[in-house]
Design an enzyme around this catalytic site. Sequence first.
Site, PDB file in Angstrom:
ATOM      1  N   ASP A   1       3.581 -26.420  14.472  1.00 63.66           N
ATOM      2  CA  ASP A   1       2.439 -26.625  13.456  1.00 63.66           C
ATOM      3  C   ASP A   1       0.849 -26.699  13.846  1.00 63.66           C
ATOM      4  O   ASP A   1      -0.060 -26.076  13.171  1.00 63.66           O
ATOM      5  CB  ASP A   1       2.974 -27.572  12.416  1.00 63.66           C
ATOM      6  CG  ASP A   1       4.219 -27.601  11.652  1.00 63.66           C
ATOM      7  OD1 ASP A   1       4.594 -26.406  11.511  1.00 63.66           O
ATOM      8  OD2 ASP A   1       4.637 -28.469  11.133  1.00 63.66           O
TER       9      ASP A   1
ATOM     10  N   VAL B   1      11.011 -25.153  26.883  1.00 62.23           N
ATOM     11  CA  VAL B   1      12.150 -25.536  26.250  1.00 62.23           C
ATOM     12  C   VAL B   1      13.083 -24.254  26.150  1.00 62.23           C
ATOM     13  O   VAL B   1      14.300 -24.403  26.255  1.00 62.23           O
ATOM     14  CB  VAL B   1      11.471 -25.361  24.510  1.00 62.23           C
ATOM     15  CG1 VAL B   1      12.709 -25.492  23.557  1.00 62.23           C
ATOM     16  CG2 VAL B   1      10.653 -26.853  24.546  1.00 62.23           C
TER      17      VAL B   1
ATOM     18  N   SER C   1      15.033 -18.467  20.058  1.00 64.49           N
ATOM     19  CA  SER C   1      14.832 -18.846  18.548  1.00 64.49           C
ATOM     20  C   SER C   1      15.595 -19.766  18.093  1.00 64.49           C
ATOM     21  O   SER C   1      15.377 -20.714  17.334  1.00 64.49           O
ATOM     22  CB  SER C   1      14.800 -17.528  17.756  1.00 64.49           C
ATOM     23  OG  SER C   1      13.744 -16.855  18.119  1.00 64.49           O
TER      24      SER C   1
ATOM     25  N   GLN D   1      -3.729   5.765  19.435  1.00 65.56           N
ATOM     26  CA  GLN D   1      -3.827   7.078  18.581  1.00 65.56           C
ATOM     27  C   GLN D   1      -5.142   7.694  18.468  1.00 65.56           C
ATOM     28  O   GLN D   1      -5.332   8.793  18.509  1.00 65.56           O
ATOM     29  CB  GLN D   1      -3.027   6.864  17.217  1.00 65.56           C
ATOM     30  CG  GLN D   1      -2.812   8.230  16.533  1.00 65.56           C
ATOM     31  CD  GLN D   1      -1.675   8.865  17.455  1.00 65.56           C
ATOM     32  OE1 GLN D   1      -0.924   8.265  18.171  1.00 65.56           O
ATOM     33  NE2 GLN D   1      -1.592  10.113  17.076  1.00 65.56           N
TER      34      GLN D   1
ATOM     35  N   GLU E   1       6.517 -18.134  20.815  1.00 64.71           N
ATOM     36  CA  GLU E   1       6.278 -19.035  19.851  1.00 64.71           C
ATOM     37  C   GLU E   1       7.122 -18.924  18.474  1.00 64.71           C
ATOM     38  O   GLU E   1       6.513 -19.230  17.636  1.00 64.71           O
ATOM     39  CB  GLU E   1       4.921 -19.429  19.756  1.00 64.71           C
ATOM     40  CG  GLU E   1       4.239 -20.064  21.007  1.00 64.71           C
ATOM     41  CD  GLU E   1       3.115 -21.056  20.320  1.00 64.71           C
ATOM     42  OE1 GLU E   1       3.083 -21.723  19.391  1.00 64.71           O
ATOM     43  OE2 GLU E   1       2.354 -21.341  21.492  1.00 64.71           O
ATOM     44  N   GLY E   2       8.299 -18.287  18.673  1.00 63.14           N
ATOM     45  CA  GLY E   2       8.862 -17.874  17.412  1.00 63.14           C
ATOM     46  C   GLY E   2       8.864 -16.324  17.108  1.00 63.14           C
ATOM     47  O   GLY E   2       7.730 -15.813  16.531  1.00 63.14           O
ATOM     48  N   THR E   3       9.748 -15.743  17.139  1.00 61.45           N
ATOM     49  CA  THR E   3       9.660 -14.115  16.556  1.00 61.45           C
ATOM     50  C   THR E   3       9.268 -13.934  15.331  1.00 61.45           C
ATOM     51  O   THR E   3       9.104 -14.929  14.624  1.00 61.45           O
ATOM     52  CB  THR E   3      10.970 -13.684  16.944  1.00 61.45           C
ATOM     53  OG1 THR E   3      11.750 -13.980  15.956  1.00 61.45           O
ATOM     54  CG2 THR E   3      11.643 -13.573  18.475  1.00 61.45           C
TER      55      THR E   3
ATOM     56  N   TYR F   1       5.149 -26.046  28.438  1.00 56.41           N
ATOM     57  CA  TYR F   1       6.108 -26.370  27.418  1.00 56.41           C
ATOM     58  C   TYR F   1       7.523 -25.578  27.758  1.00 56.41           C
ATOM     59  O   TYR F   1       7.554 -24.471  27.912  1.00 56.41           O
ATOM     60  CB  TYR F   1       5.684 -25.657  26.096  1.00 56.41           C
ATOM     61  CG  TYR F   1       6.278 -26.105  24.970  1.00 56.41           C
ATOM     62  CD1 TYR F   1       6.319 -27.432  24.256  1.00 56.41           C
ATOM     63  CD2 TYR F   1       7.305 -25.070  24.259  1.00 56.41           C
ATOM     64  CE1 TYR F   1       6.820 -27.525  23.021  1.00 56.41           C
ATOM     65  CE2 TYR F   1       7.897 -25.338  23.260  1.00 56.41           C
ATOM     66  CZ  TYR F   1       7.884 -26.737  22.523  1.00 56.41           C
ATOM     67  OH  TYR F   1       8.534 -26.754  21.397  1.00 56.41           O
TER      68      TYR F   1
ATOM     69  N   SER G   1       3.806 -25.584   7.979  1.00 56.91           N
ATOM     70  CA  SER G   1       4.716 -24.737   8.528  1.00 56.91           C
ATOM     71  C   SER G   1       4.664 -23.539   7.702  1.00 56.91           C
ATOM     72  O   SER G   1       4.806 -22.347   8.380  1.00 56.91           O
ATOM     73  CB  SER G   1       6.249 -25.306   8.586  1.00 56.91           C
ATOM     74  OG  SER G   1       6.286 -26.507   9.154  1.00 56.91           O
TER      75      SER G   1
END
Length: 419
Positions: free
Chosen positions: A274, A156, A163, A370, A397-399, A154, A347
């Site tokens: 989506d 883009v 973003s 930890q 894939e989007g923050t 992909y 979405s």
Amino acid sequence: MAFLNKLAAPALRQLVSQSRAYAAVSHVSPNGTSFALTEDQLQLQELARKFTREEIIPVAAQYDKSGEYPWPIIKKAWELGLMNNHIPADIGGLDLDVFTTCLSAEELAYGCTGIMTALEASGLGQTPVILSGNKEQKKKYLGRLLEEPLVAAYCVTEPGAGSDVSGIKTRAEKKGDEWVINGQKMWITNGGVANWYFVLARTNPDPKCPPSKAFTGFIVERDSPGLTPGRKELNMGQRASDTRGITFEDVRVPKENVLIGEGAGFKIAMGTFDKTRPPVAAGAVGLAQRCLDEALKYALERKTFGVPIAYHQAVQFMLADMAIGVETSRLAWRLSAWEIDQGRRNSYYASIAKCHAADMANKIASDAVQIFGGNGFNSEYPVEKLMRDAKIYQIYEGTSQIQRLIISRNMYEAAKGQA
């Protein structure tokens, strides 16, 4: 039923076809949503779990150190049918729904999210073609992925456009029966190993043109003259994944490789998420579950003050919070996958799932380190790698910030609609 490659298992295709009508509504109960798994789903889940334990976990650290692309794992996964199983049945694929593919993604990510990303990124590249390709495009480009173990990508993101997709500068100019692409992409997963790419390029030079009309989606062959992958990036985590920049210099693409038509690219690119964000969320859950399992095992073995550290309330509460994060994240990806499988736009739920699972994976990985104490800071123990691998889930894939923006906008739109 063994999930074998479709070429080796025609009986499987017939069985899946017969059960598809049931599977499509398998998560619906008279009282609402139900996540009860079908027999087919349980068997795929078990196959992915077995493959992860036997093929991925034993070599995960090796690939993390070498940074090599896991072709041997890719080929074995392809042979078993753990790849490309969402490709439509009329092309020869299994046409599994998003929920089912997420079950597999979670299991594979348990072993190594770098290897899982290499597998899942091919699905990301394929999804625009599945959603928007015509019959000839699907047969040519999806069909070849079923014929041999190849991957897609992909393409883009750019150096100045992550973003903010509207900031894409890669341009495509129509010349006769071809489009000529010039520009540069960045952070492309499978960038150096893909057989073909989905590429988003600006085709309307007017800066005032809205994104919904300014971009066009193309299928671009890897061996196109002028297409040059850059060096493999040396990333903090998920090092088995191949990430590179891609340069386009007068790359000629036939008009037959345009998806839908000129100006439809932005809608295709956004609609893809989506479908693909639920599997990403499932992958984050797989990593988080591994962190919890490793931390619990260690806490029961490691002793301080004469007792296992699991007996100390401070550690008990950390483990409890980790379990809460795993279970709520799993429910979130299941709901988002279920929504899209019902034919509804998801979405809102996909962003919730991706954001929550990513944030929880990072917190749980940090807590696992930890609990391991000094050992957790050492690469001889598994949680160090898990913590490095987790970070990218809040970015690709989007923050997590973009997911929150999508969630809030959906809330505002819903509130306005009720006013």
